[in-house]
Design an enzyme around this catalytic site. Sequence first.
Site, mmCIF file in Angstrom:
data_model
loop_
_atom_site.group_PDB
_atom_site.id
_atom_site.type_symbol
_atom_site.label_atom_id
_atom_site.label_comp_id
_atom_site.label_asym_id
_atom_site.label_seq_id
_atom_site.Cartn_x
_atom_site.Cartn_y
_atom_site.Cartn_z
ATOM 1 N N ASP A 22 5.303 0.862 4.635
ATOM 2 C CA ASP A 22 4.046 0.725 5.361
ATOM 3 C C ASP A 22 3.188 1.985 5.272
ATOM 4 O O ASP A 22 3.712 3.100 5.201
ATOM 5 C CB ASP A 22 4.324 0.444 6.843
ATOM 6 C CG ASP A 22 4.642 -1.018 7.098
ATOM 7 O OD1 ASP A 22 4.483 -1.827 6.174
ATOM 8 O OD2 ASP A 22 5.053 -1.339 8.231
ATOM 9 N N PRO A 23 1.862 1.834 5.299
ATOM 10 C CA PRO A 23 0.991 3.020 5.289
ATOM 11 C C PRO A 23 1.302 3.993 6.422
ATOM 12 O O PRO A 23 1.215 5.212 6.225
ATOM 13 C CB PRO A 23 -0.413 2.415 5.440
ATOM 14 C CG PRO A 23 -0.305 1.056 4.846
ATOM 15 C CD PRO A 23 1.077 0.581 5.198
#
Length: 410
Positions: free
Chosen positions: A137-138
């Site tokens: 995930d970012p």
Amino acid sequence: MAVTMPGVAIDSKDDELNGTEKNNFNSTSPLVGEVDARSAAGEGFSPRTPAPGATPLPGPPPQGGRGQEERARGNNDPRGDDRGGKQRHNNQFRRDKRDVHGWVILDKPIGMTSTHAVAVIKRLFSAKRAGHAGTLDPLASGGLPIALGEATKTVPFVMDGRKRYRFTVAWGEERDTDDTEGRVTQISELRASAEAIRALLPQFTGLIEQTPPQYSAIKIAGERAYDLARDGEIVPLQPRPVEIHQLTLVDQLDSSHSVFEAECGKGTYVRALARDIGRLLGCYGHICALRRTLVGPFGESDMIPLEQLEALCDRAASGEGSLADALLPVETALDDIPALAVTRADAARLHRGQAVLLRGRDAPNSSGTVYVTVAGRLLALAEIGNGELIPRRVFNLTGLVASHGRNEKV
């Protein structure tokens, strides 16, 4: 790790994954995370849709029209000279792609998407092909294994390996994304003690049923769940089995924040763990910090920060170093399967895609997948069966590979 076969030289081998990659050597499906239009579309934009304000490209000229016009003008036409000059000017800034083979274990910074990370590494190495072995995930940091060149053929082995995460849960709020980016959907003033949390963790250990987050990469009728969620469409997601090998409460920062470590199998959503634990405790919760510390055979000692890679690239450009120092060998991903050494004559047959008969006292008495080496160099992934060694994936390691020192470190 080393394993032994009688008479044969044998060596042993994001939060979210998309859960669709199969361990199939003959698969022709697109590589997970490969930098092309397919993966770009998975990051929320379509390669078929021009960016706002972009000018559409003109259609091709009629066949033979421009060529005939140029021939009619001749070599002295200034328009032809000008255009050729511009073409040469643009080409001098274009970096030639090259064959690069190996793994880069990027310590991904917070805020960067996995696809962007692959694009950056691909550019730094001027590599022809690159892809990652599982989305991170970012908002997460940590290990993002990026395969370059022939290493992309070993991606499924890394994706099928265990992952380890260290994450912090904020209690008191549940959010629609199950992390800090989302909209608050539930609130509670209750707070659980460390003892109550530890007592609950066995329910989330072993083989369990887990419902993926609404904002996930799960496909529903061809659409990503996160795309549907962004459009306001809530689609019920079916629980699916995942395996949690270990889940530990490692620190209680305060009454509203707990730090956990989890070691889990493919397809596990750590955000869903935080959501479900919070619901059972009655205090709700969401992820506020997440770091991946292990992916298959790659741990924190293998990770390299982006800034260090960029500095190494600068030194390599001035002749003071080599980007090969940042690469791990292709076969590092095959650490959990045995290696089988063959003669050069057998290697030539395997390289042509031909099976090799296994006979004599040196023939392995096992079956299954092996990786084949010749003179200590990776040659192929193969299957042993019915007295034959059958090549499934042949490697061509011509180009930039991991340096000798990096191999020794691994």
